[in-house]
Design an enzyme around this catalytic site. Structure first.
Site, PDB file in Angstrom:
ATOM      1  N   GLY A  72       2.741   0.761  -4.739  1.00 30.18           N
ATOM      2  CA  GLY A  72       1.546   1.570  -4.500  1.00 30.18           C
ATOM      3  C   GLY A  72       1.738   2.553  -3.361  1.00 30.18           C
ATOM      4  O   GLY A  72       1.308   3.718  -3.450  1.00 30.18           O
ATOM      5  N   THR A  73       2.381   2.115  -2.302  1.00 32.51           N
ATOM      6  CA  THR A  73       2.551   2.986  -1.134  1.00 32.51           C
ATOM      7  C   THR A  73       3.350   4.231  -1.498  1.00 32.51           C
ATOM      8  O   THR A  73       2.959   5.359  -1.163  1.00 32.51           O
ATOM      9  CB  THR A  73       3.263   2.217   0.004  1.00 32.51           C
ATOM     10  OG1 THR A  73       2.473   1.069   0.326  1.00 32.51           O
ATOM     11  CG2 THR A  73       3.448   3.076   1.231  1.00 32.51           C
ATOM     12  N   GLN A 178      -5.997  -1.435  -6.574  1.00 33.51           N
ATOM     13  CA  GLN A 178      -6.816  -2.654  -6.634  1.00 33.51           C
ATOM     14  C   GLN A 178      -7.620  -2.758  -7.925  1.00 33.51           C
ATOM     15  O   GLN A 178      -8.029  -3.851  -8.316  1.00 33.51           O
ATOM     16  CB  GLN A 178      -7.765  -2.726  -5.430  1.00 33.51           C
ATOM     17  CG  GLN A 178      -7.051  -2.955  -4.111  1.00 33.51           C
ATOM     18  CD  GLN A 178      -6.408  -4.331  -3.998  1.00 33.51           C
ATOM     19  OE1 GLN A 178      -6.695  -5.255  -4.768  1.00 33.51           O
ATOM     20  NE2 GLN A 178      -5.513  -4.477  -3.040  1.00 33.51           N
ATOM     21  N   SER A 198       0.162  -0.337  -8.670  1.00 32.44           N
ATOM     22  CA  SER A 198       1.142  -1.240  -8.067  1.00 32.44           C
ATOM     23  C   SER A 198       1.250  -2.503  -8.907  1.00 32.44           C
ATOM     24  O   SER A 198       0.250  -3.017  -9.407  1.00 32.44           O
ATOM     25  CB  SER A 198       0.693  -1.586  -6.646  1.00 32.44           C
ATOM     26  OG  SER A 198       1.535  -2.563  -6.096  1.00 32.44           O
ATOM     27  N   HIS A 200       2.463  -5.674  -7.959  1.00 32.07           N
ATOM     28  CA  HIS A 200       2.277  -7.029  -7.416  1.00 32.07           C
ATOM     29  C   HIS A 200       0.821  -7.429  -7.216  1.00 32.07           C
ATOM     30  O   HIS A 200       0.536  -8.561  -6.831  1.00 32.07           O
ATOM     31  CB  HIS A 200       3.076  -7.215  -6.112  1.00 32.07           C
ATOM     32  CG  HIS A 200       2.549  -6.481  -4.917  1.00 32.07           C
ATOM     33  ND1 HIS A 200       1.869  -7.112  -3.908  1.00 32.07           N
ATOM     34  CD2 HIS A 200       2.622  -5.187  -4.563  1.00 32.07           C
ATOM     35  CE1 HIS A 200       1.557  -6.225  -2.974  1.00 32.07           C
ATOM     36  NE2 HIS A 200       2.002  -5.053  -3.353  1.00 32.07           N
ATOM     37  N   CYS A 322      -4.559  -5.699  13.197  1.00 35.79           N
ATOM     38  CA  CYS A 322      -4.070  -6.140  14.508  1.00 35.79           C
ATOM     39  C   CYS A 322      -2.996  -5.185  15.000  1.00 35.79           C
ATOM     40  O   CYS A 322      -2.048  -4.914  14.290  1.00 35.79           O
ATOM     41  CB  CYS A 322      -3.458  -7.525  14.402  1.00 35.79           C
ATOM     42  SG  CYS A 322      -4.682  -8.755  14.074  1.00 35.79           S
TER      43      CYS A 322
HETATM   44  N1  PLP Z   1      -3.440   1.012  -2.036  1.00 40.30           N
HETATM   45  C1  PLP Z   1      -4.276  -0.030  -1.958  1.00 40.30           C
HETATM   46  C2  PLP Z   1      -5.721   0.174  -2.225  1.00 40.30           C
HETATM   47  C3  PLP Z   1      -3.799  -1.297  -1.628  1.00 40.30           C
HETATM   48  O1  PLP Z   1      -4.650  -2.326  -1.543  1.00 40.30           O
HETATM   49  C4  PLP Z   1      -2.414  -1.453  -1.393  1.00 40.30           C
HETATM   50  C5  PLP Z   1      -1.867  -2.749  -0.984  1.00 40.30           C
HETATM   51  O2  PLP Z   1      -2.535  -3.561  -0.388  1.00 40.30           O
HETATM   52  C6  PLP Z   1      -1.580  -0.329  -1.498  1.00 40.30           C
HETATM   53  C7  PLP Z   1      -2.128   0.885  -1.831  1.00 40.30           C
HETATM   54  C8  PLP Z   1      -0.098  -0.430  -1.278  1.00 40.30           C
HETATM   55  O3  PLP Z   1       0.530  -0.969  -2.408  1.00 40.30           O
HETATM   56  P1  PLP Z   1       2.004  -1.608  -2.306  1.00 40.30           P
HETATM   57  O4  PLP Z   1       1.871  -2.891  -1.567  1.00 40.30           O
HETATM   58  O5  PLP Z   1       2.442  -1.786  -3.727  1.00 40.30           O
HETATM   59  O6  PLP Z   1       2.856  -0.620  -1.587  1.00 40.30           O
END
Ligand code: PLP
Length: 382
Positions: A72-73, A178, A198, A200, A322
Site C-alpha cells: 500500500g505504501t 482498508q 495492499s 496483507h 509514538c
Molecule cells: N494506507 C492505509 C489506509 C493503511 O491502513 C496502510 C497500512 O496500515 C497503508 C496505506 C500502508 O500499506 P502497506 O502496509 O501495505 O504498505
C-alpha cells in the site's frame, strides 16, 4: 505459539491457508524470473498474469490497469509522486485523515514547488465535501481521499468527492487499502483515476500491493530499471507474494457477504459491551467498515490500556503515534475535533474473519477488570 487473541486486523491479517497453498510452489520448485523467455520464466509470467486478473476482478477493473507494487505504501507514493513528477509543479489537496503513506508524499511535494491543501473532516470522521469545494476554487491538480479510514473505519463518499474533483479537472486518487475485502470496491463507479491496494490487509502476504490506474493518466515511475509493470515499477517481481495477493483477492470476492455479516455481528456484540462500560465510540454515527471499532474511556490512557490488555492476552492497537519522547494523539481524531485528552485514550479493535463471539466476550470481561484496576490507580494518584 502465541495464544493471545488477535484484534488488530487493520494492522495486518493472518495469511489464509489457501493463500499459502497457492504461494508455496513459487517459494520452492518454481524458480523462474518472469522476464525470462524459457519455460520457468513463462510459468512465472503466467502466474503473475493470473494474479493480475484476480486483483482486477476484485475491484471491477481491467487487468491492464493493475500495476503490482510492494504494498500500500508504495502504491500511494506512486499515485502521488509519480503523477506529480509527470505534471511538474502544481497544487494537491489531501484529506486531514489520510494515512502517512499519502500525507507524507504529499508534504514532500512542497520541495518540488507544490502547494498543499488539507481537506477537513466533520466530527463523525467524514471528509467534508464543502471543504473540498472551497479548496477547488483554486486551480487544483490532484486530490487524494481514502476510501475507508484505518483508525475509525469510517467510509468516505469518494464517488461524490471524485465527481467534484473531475469537474474541476483534477486527478483523483483513493487509498482503498482498508476498504478492500471489507466492503464492495468498484473502481469504475468511484469517479477516480487511481486506487491503492495492499495484500496483507486481506489475508494475503506482506510485501505485495497494487495501483489501479486509469490508462489515460500520465505517470512517472519511482523506480527505474528493467521496465517491469509497463515500465512503472522496475525490479524482478515478488512472484510468490503477487500470487498470494491474487489468491487473497479471489477469496475475499467469493467470501465477501459471509465475512461482512459475521464481522458486523461481532462488532455489534463488542460495542454493546463497551457501551455498558461508558466507552466513547468514534465515528459511530457514520457508515463504517464492518470490522472496526475505535473508542476511548474518559481518564484512561490508550497506550496504558493497550499494554494492560496485551498482558491479559488481547492484541489491540492504540490510536496514538509514538515518537521517541512523547505520545501524540491520533491526527484522525484531532481532525474530527476530538479533545486531545480524549484522543489520547483511543484504542482500536479491528476484528478479523478468524475471530469468534467467545473471544469478544472474554475481551469484554478483561476490559472491565482492567478498567476498574486502572481507574483505582488513577484515583490513588490524584
Ligand atoms: N494506507 C492505509 C489506509 C493503511 O491502513 C496502510 C497500512 O496500515 C497503508 C496505506 C500502508 O500499506 P502497506 O502496509 O501495505 O504498505
Amino acid at each position: 505459539m502465541n495464544r493471545s487473541v488477535y484484534f488488530d486486523n487493520n494492522g495486518t491479517t493472518a495469511l489464509h491457508p489457501k493463500v499459502l497453498q497457492a504461494m508455496l510452489p513459487y517459494l520452492s520448485e518454481q524458480q523462474g524470473n518472469a522476464t525470462s523467455r524459457h519455460i520457468f520464466g513463462r510459468a512465472a509470467r503466467n502466474a503473475i498474469d493470473q494474479a493480475r486478473e484476480q486483483v482486477a476482478e476484485a475491484v471491477g477493473a481491467h487487468p491492464s490497469q493493475v500495476i503490482f507494487t510492494s504494498g500500500g505504501t508504495e502504491s500511494d507514493n506512486l499515485a502521488i509522486t509519480g503523477v506529480a513528477n509527470a505534471l511538474g509543479a502544481g497544487r494537491i489537496a489531501v484529506s486531514r485523515i489520510e494515512h502517512p503513506a499519502v500525507s507524507r508524499p504529499a508534504e514532500a511535494l512542497k520541495w518540488q514547488g507544490w502547494k498543499l491543501d488539507r481537506i477537513g473532516s466533520n466530527r463523525h470522521g467524514q471528509v467534508e465535501k464543502t471543504s473540498l469545494e472551497t479548496i477547488l476554487e483554486n486551480k487544483t491538480d490532484m486530490v487524494s481521499v481514502m476510501l475507508a479510514n484505518n483508525e475509525t473505519g469510517v467510509i468516505q463518499d469518494v464517488a461524490v468527492l471524485g465527481e467534484l474533483a473531475r469537474r474541476h479537472k483534477a486527478y483523483m486518487h483513493t487509498d482503498a487499502v482498508q476498504a478492500l475485502g471489507k466492503i464492495d470496491v468498484d473502481f469504475a463507479s468511484l469517479n477516480i483515476h487511481a486506487m491503492s491496494l495492499s495484500s496483507h490487509k486481506i489475508n494475503g502476504p506482506q510485501g505485495a500491493g497494487a495501483l489501479i490506474l486509469d490508462k489515460r493518466i500520465d505517470i512517472q515511475p519511482l523506480l527505474y530499471g528493467g521496465g517491469q509493470e509497463k515500465g512503472l515499477r522496475s525490479g524482478s517481481e515478488n512472484i510468490a507474494a503477487i500470487v498470494g495477493f491474487g489468491a487473497a483477492c479471489n477469496l475475499a470476492a467469493t467470501e465477501a457477504r459471509n465475512r461482512q455479516s459475521k464481522l458486523i455481528s461481532l462488532r455489534t456484540r463488542l460495542e454493546q459491551g463497551i457501551q455498558k462500560l461508558d466507552a466513547i465510540i468514534f465515528g459511530a454515527e457514520a457508515e463504517r467498515l464492518p470490522n472496526t471499532s475505535f473508542f476511548a474511556f474518559d481518564g484512561i490512557e490508550g497506550e496504558t490500556l493497550v499494554m494492560a490488555l496485551d498482558k491479559q492476552g488481547f492484541a489491540v492497537a492504540s490510536g496514538s503515534a509514538c515518537s521517541s519522547d512523547n505520545t501524540e494523539p491520533s491526527h484522525v481524531l484531532l481532525a474530527m475535533g476530538i479533545h486531545p485528552d480524549i484522543a489520547r485514550g483511543a484504542i482500536r479493535v479491528s476484528l478479523g474473519n478468524n475471530n469468534e463471539a467467545q473471544e469478544v466476550d472474554a475481551f469484554l470481561q478483561a476490559l472491565e477488570r482492567e478498567l476498574s484496576r486502572l481507574r483505582k490507580l488513577t484515583a490513588i494518584a490524584v
